[in-house]
Design an enzyme around this catalytic site. Structure first.
Site, mmCIF file in Angstrom:
data_model
loop_
_atom_site.group_PDB
_atom_site.id
_atom_site.type_symbol
_atom_site.label_atom_id
_atom_site.label_comp_id
_atom_site.label_asym_id
_atom_site.label_seq_id
_atom_site.Cartn_x
_atom_site.Cartn_y
_atom_site.Cartn_z
ATOM 1 N N VAL A 1 60.465 27.779 -25.643
ATOM 2 C CA VAL A 1 59.198 28.250 -26.237
ATOM 3 C C VAL A 1 58.559 27.115 -27.035
ATOM 4 O O VAL A 1 59.099 26.671 -28.050
ATOM 5 C CB VAL A 1 59.425 29.472 -27.162
ATOM 6 C CG1 VAL A 1 58.090 30.013 -27.671
ATOM 7 C CG2 VAL A 1 60.195 30.570 -26.437
ATOM 8 N N LYS B 1 56.569 32.912 -22.674
ATOM 9 C CA LYS B 1 56.891 32.543 -24.059
ATOM 10 C C LYS B 1 56.679 33.734 -24.995
ATOM 11 O O LYS B 1 57.447 33.940 -25.934
ATOM 12 C CB LYS B 1 56.027 31.347 -24.483
ATOM 13 C CG LYS B 1 56.364 30.085 -23.679
ATOM 14 C CD LYS B 1 55.311 29.005 -23.804
ATOM 15 C CE LYS B 1 55.606 27.846 -22.870
ATOM 16 N NZ LYS B 1 54.484 26.906 -22.708
HETATM 17 N N1 HSE Z 1 53.025 23.762 -18.833
HETATM 18 C C1 HSE Z 1 53.183 24.106 -20.205
HETATM 19 C C2 HSE Z 1 51.936 23.734 -20.979
HETATM 20 C C3 HSE Z 1 54.356 23.460 -20.876
HETATM 21 O O1 HSE Z 1 50.931 23.330 -20.395
HETATM 22 O O2 HSE Z 1 51.950 23.896 -22.186
HETATM 23 C C4 HSE Z 1 55.645 24.061 -20.415
HETATM 24 O O3 HSE Z 1 55.675 25.425 -20.679
#
Ligand code: HSE
Length: 438
Positions: free
Chosen positions: A133, A206
């Site tokens: 997260v 998350k």
């Molecule tokens: N791809 C995600 C982001 C990061 O753009 O924040 C990994 O969860």
């Protein structure tokens, strides 16, 4: 007392490289913190020829996952391959072998956390998922430990850097969604397949984890309303600005009359809030505790070293518990397993919010009366309105802000409004969070 904690990595990609770099370069500092050595004994990956620029001892790399899973010396297995099926199999196997586990796999924890935590509790081992997260922001540990005394009222998070980068660029430089997305991909800020990010799925993973930790209840992903940023246009960002708001993709969870709201969607928030100042790829999580008040956690939500740092923090935590012979000291899901009770997740139709509505309409007499009549009939009260002669593809935008309204009423009104001949394009709804909306 055990003086060396042995670690095996499954996956040697971006996050593993960050974690391994920290473990090797900051060895002395880490030893000073825990009074023992963290030793990497095996790193497994399908691709072991590529040079990651990290000097490693001879024989550390392998393509055989059993070199970690079946290795009796290994105390902690770090799973960093991502995806669901293989990762789940390897984690459950590691747990069955009596090994502690660290993972950055948000999708896996969001989908199968309950099963994994149960298996770990039965075996008396730990599962660390700080890195799952918001990368380098230690929000998992804060929800489990720093805020253990708190009754959490609400969490508002900007938890996807890709979306925040795109919305910030659209606001500051005026590009439209698809051109900014292309630019973000070219710069490596957005994935080649950005669906999970821009569609809100990554934020929902998350949020499921944070909500479950905050409220001590399983939160199923399918119960999280999830809407991405694809429909937000530059014009909405400038109308938001006129009303004193910014648009952010927020992951929101709150306790309302003993029930949980959990939702991800573009949200207008006042420009006066700290959260609205979070720009570019940065993440931030605003937590409202009953006694502590508001807290804001801000930092890098992705990247090799920030996320690697979160992985290493879990390794240290577990190592300390191994050394003090108290594994499972803090329950994986923040509450004692038997004390985690089901709490109803409110269906979206039952939430209440303020709303921003952008209708694309014919510029004719009576249009405003028709729309406001349907809203009124559905108990939706308008708080302010803008209509300017900005013609877009033959129609004009008519923008309204509502007072607090029930989502079900709003959706019923929009279904009726969108059938009117005077409506020329799709209507956009953006929820507004503010004092009246809570
Ligand atoms: N791809 C995600 C982001 C990061 O753009 O924040 C990994 O969860």
């Amino acid at each position: 007392m055990k003086k060396v904690i042995k670690i095996g990595f499954i996956g040697y990609g971006t996050v593993a490289s960050g974690a391994i770099q920290i473990l090797t370069k900051q060895q002395v500092l880490l030893e000073r913190r825990i009074g023992a050595k963290l030793e990497i004994v095996k790193i497994v990956d399908r691709e072991i020829e590529r040079d990651r620029g990290i000097p490693l001892a001879e024989g550390l790399l392998s393509t055989d996952v059993n070199a970690v899973l079946q290795n009796p010396d290994i105390d902690i297995v770090v799973e960093l391959i991502g995806g669901i099926d293989h990762a789940k199999k390897f984690i459950l196997e590691a747990i069955a072998q009596g090994k502690h586990v660290v993972t950055a796999n948000k999708a896996l924890i969001a989908h199968h956390g309950e099963e994994i935590f149960e298996a770990a509790a039965k075996q008396g081992v730990e599962v660390g998922f700080e890195a799952a997260v918001c990368g380098g922001i230690p929000i998992v540990r804060e929800l489990k430990e720093g805020l253990a005394a708190e009754q959490i009222n609400a969490i508002y998070g900007i938890v996807n850097g890709t979306c925040n980068y795109i919305l910030t660029k659209m606001r500051d430089e005026g590009g439209d969604f698809s051109s900014v997305l292309k630019e973000a991909q070219a710069l490596g800020f957005a994935e080649a397949d950005p669906t999970l990010d821009i569609g809100g799925g990554d934020s929902a993973h998350k949020l499921a984890i944070m909500s479950s930790l905050a409220f001590g209840t399983p939160v199923a992903l399918k119960e999280i309303y999830t809407e991405g940023i694809e429909k937000v246009k530059r014009i909405d960002i400038s109308f938001a600005d006129e009303f004193g708001y910014d648009i952010k993709l927020l992951a929101i969870t709150k306790m309302v009359h003993g029930e949980i709201e959990a939702r991800v969607h573009p949200t207008m928030i006042s420009k006066d809030t700290l959260l609205s100042k979070v720009s570019g790829v940065f993440n931030a999580v605003n937590v409202e505790g009953k006694t502590v008040g508001e807290l804001l956690f801000y930092g890098q939500g992705a990247g090799s070293l920030p996320t690697g740092s979160a992985v290493v923090s879990d390794l240290l935590d577990i190592a300390r518990n191994i050394l003090s012979e108290s594994p499972g000291r803090v329950p994986s899901a923040a509450f004692m397993p038997q004390a985690r009770t089901p709490i109803r997740i409110r269906p979206m139709a039952e939430i209440e919010s303020l709303y921003y509505l952008r209708f694309m309409v014919q510029d004719h007499p009576g249009v405003l009366a028709k729309i406001s009549g349907i809203l009124g009939k559905n108990q939706i009260s308008i708080s302010s309105m803008i209509q300017q002669g900005r013609k877009i593809e033959g129609s004009v935008p008519l923008v309204m802000m509502t007072h607090l309204a029930k989502e079900a009423h709003l959706q019923a009104a929009l279904a009726e409004i969108d059938q009117q001949d005077c409506i020329l394009g799709s209507t956009l709804l953006i929820r507004v969070e503010g004092e009246d909306a809570v």
